[in-house]
Scaffold this motif. Structure first.
Motif, mmCIF file in Angstrom:
data_model
loop_
_atom_site.group_PDB
_atom_site.id
_atom_site.type_symbol
_atom_site.label_atom_id
_atom_site.label_comp_id
_atom_site.label_asym_id
_atom_site.label_seq_id
_atom_site.Cartn_x
_atom_site.Cartn_y
_atom_site.Cartn_z
ATOM 1 N N ILE A 226 0.795 -1.303 -0.102
ATOM 2 C CA ILE A 226 -0.006 0.038 0.014
ATOM 3 C C ILE A 226 0.923 1.224 -0.108
ATOM 4 O O ILE A 226 0.244 2.321 0.151
ATOM 5 C CB ILE A 226 -1.023 0.038 1.365
ATOM 6 N N VAL B 139 -2.086 -1.483 -3.733
ATOM 7 C CA VAL B 139 -3.485 -1.189 -3.613
ATOM 8 C C VAL B 139 -3.491 0.275 -3.462
ATOM 9 O O VAL B 139 -2.507 1.187 -2.453
ATOM 10 C CB VAL B 139 -3.891 -1.809 -2.141
ATOM 11 N N LEU C 222 -4.638 3.908 -2.174
ATOM 12 C CA LEU C 222 -5.364 4.389 -1.135
ATOM 13 C C LEU C 222 -5.527 5.890 -1.169
ATOM 14 O O LEU C 222 -4.770 6.414 -1.478
ATOM 15 C CB LEU C 222 -5.060 3.884 0.297
ATOM 16 N N THR D 253 -10.974 0.821 -2.075
ATOM 17 C CA THR D 253 -9.792 -0.048 -2.040
ATOM 18 C C THR D 253 -9.464 -0.647 -0.506
ATOM 19 O O THR D 253 -8.989 -1.777 -0.407
ATOM 20 C CB THR D 253 -8.664 0.503 -2.624
ATOM 21 N N LEU E 154 -8.848 -4.605 0.092
ATOM 22 C CA LEU E 154 -7.859 -5.047 0.538
ATOM 23 C C LEU E 154 -8.170 -6.012 1.800
ATOM 24 O O LEU E 154 -7.578 -7.085 1.741
ATOM 25 C CB LEU E 154 -6.767 -3.938 1.283
ATOM 26 N N LEU F 56 -6.102 -1.542 7.968
ATOM 27 C CA LEU F 56 -4.881 -1.625 6.972
ATOM 28 C C LEU F 56 -3.877 -2.352 7.571
ATOM 29 O O LEU F 56 -3.506 -3.524 6.761
ATOM 30 C CB LEU F 56 -4.172 -0.187 6.769
#
Length: 464
Positions: free
Chosen positions: A34, A46, A48, A90, A94, A148
């Motif tokens: 991320i 990913v 974010l 997203t 995730l 996260l």
């Protein structure tokens, strides 16, 4: 990521729509990232969107570094030809992908939450389990305890991992429930219900309800580990979704009952009486740290490990050598003869008093100096709780009370009203200002406690 995943699996897990990707079956990802700065070849990036940055702005950078594809919410200008997987959210995708990956392994997840002691208890559980299952235990790293961090922890699972000890943090309702939906814990450990998050939730009852989301998420054959001494024990017990519940604490009915506590100059110890269906034992539990509150956390860890099949004595031996993360009741002897108790990682009313008890009652010192910072995130309760701390401090045998920040002004006023000598009560706006005073004042034989919320960075008061 220890097991590669085909892009077709990513699409199946997340429901994302491929953009400019023709071959989902043969193209695989070997990692999930991320942070555009940390992308490696083979990663799925990913993207974010946060308050200060947007991962969608760094797609060219991540593909230059070898990313296989990117999970995105929109297609930015200039990215029309890039291999993308589009999804409405997203962060949610995730989590879905992490849950899919987690289900590839027969790993028992132990979720840990509570108002204080989450990280400490997580570290202790992992150490105690390792005594019975060498090289088969993983734990969440650092602050990987959010929507996260939990997915990123799950992506590190492999076939050798029998147990994952996962810390679960929250800032509001439904957040722990969401983390549990991703990680699917079978064991849930709650350390205590205190004042942390009162700003967001408004009452301790609401905090207890939010924390109970962990035990409400457990399967029927799961195991709940609860604090028997806690005011909200019965509240929590009634919300367990599983049949099996074990308890820890000093309460005579606790399954792991802490007794005969000894507060040494460089250790904290006690006897834990285990009264379980298959295990009855008395175990000497000793920690290389100061603070009875840490011994309570260790009792929870010992109980968890024993319930999961570790011999009590083996788990206790492992805890005797536990190494906690930085700035958590770290006693640091200084070259010029004074002692620092660095507990500056964070603070709330419960942990503040626990740390002060160590300074006042457990460690020998010529003079005792408490350097205390603001307790953040208390919302409408901030004045009341800072004031209450000050009135209590007025009755304690401290040589100096040094307060840093703005909300501690209530603490200062209450301490003065309670009779704490004004000549030994100081206030500074910043840790750097407190540092200047400490450098002039601290002498050989003194003991200094640092305790404040993370936002303050109180450790700067002793940086040389």
């Amino acid at each position: 990521m220890r097991r590669a995943m085909r892009l077709s699996e990513v699409v199946m897990a997340t429901g994302a729509k491929p953009v400019n990707i023709r071959d989902l079956e043969t193209v695989a990802i070997t990692g999930v990232c991320i942070d555009s700065r940390a992308v490696e070849a083979g990663d799925l990036f990913v993207a974010l969107r946060g308050n200060r940055t947007d991962g969608h702005h760094y797609l060219q950078e991540v593909f230059d570094k070898g990313a296989v594809a990117a999970l995105v919410e929109y297609v930015p200008l200039g990215a029309e030809e890039m291999p993308l997987l589009r999804t409405p959210n997203t962060v949610h995708a995730l989590g879905q992908l992490a849950r899919y990956y987690r289900r590839q392994f027969d790993t028992l997840v132990i979720g840990v939450t509570g108002s204080t002691g989450k990280t400490t208890t997580k570290e202790m559980i992992a150490a105690a389990l390792e005594a019975g299952y060498p090289n088969a235990v993983q734990k969440s790293a650092g602050n990987y305890n959010t929507e996260l961090g939990v997915p990123l922890t799950l992506f590190e699972l492999d076939a050798d991992c029998r147990f994952l000890v996962q810390e679960m943090a929250m800032r509001g309702r439904a957040q722990i429930a969401y983390l549990a939906e991703i990680a699917e814990p079978r064991v849930g450990v709650i350390t205590q219900i205190g004042w942390s998050h009162i700003e967001q939730l408004g009452s301790r009852e609401a905090i207890a309800e939010a924390k109970s989301e962990l035990i409400q998420s457990l399967p029927p054959d799961g195991i709940a580990i609860l604090p028997r001494d806690d005011k909200f024990y019965e509240f929590l017990r009634a919300r367990c979704a599983c049949e099996t519940v074990y308890t820890f604490g000093r309460h005579p009915e606790a399954h792991a009952r802490l007794t005969e506590v000894q507060l040494g100059e460089d250790y904290t110890a006690g006897v834990v009486v285990l009264n379980l269906p298959d295990v009855q034992a008395r175990v000497w539990l000793e920690l290389p740290y100061l603070g009875e509150h840490l011994l309570i956390n260790a009792t929870a860890a010992l109980l968890t490990a024993v319930v999961l099949g570790v011999a009590p004595d083996g788990a206790a031996r492992a805890l005797r050598h536990i190494q906690l993360p930085e700035m958590r009741m770290a006693v640091q002897r200084q070259p010029d003869g004074w002692t620092l108790i660095n507990d500056a990682y964070n603070a709330n009313p419960d942990s503040m008093r626990a740390a002060l008890q160590v300074l006042i009652h457990q460690i020998p010192a010529r003079r005792r100096i408490a350097v205390l910072g603001d307790m953040k995130e208390l919302g409408a309760y901030s004045m009341r709780l800072h004031w209450s701390l000050g009135r209590w401090l007025a009755t304690q045998p401290l040589d100096y009370l040094v307060l840093v920040g703005t909300e501690v002004l209530w603490t200062a006023a209450a301490a003065r009203e309670g009779g704490f000598p004004p000549s030994r009560l100081l206030h500074f706006e910043t840790p750097q200002q407190a540092r200047e005073w400490l450098l002039r004042t601290v002498q050989k034989g003194d003991c200094v406690l640092l305790k404040g919320s993370r936002a303050l960075g109180l450790e700067q008061a002793v940086v040389r």
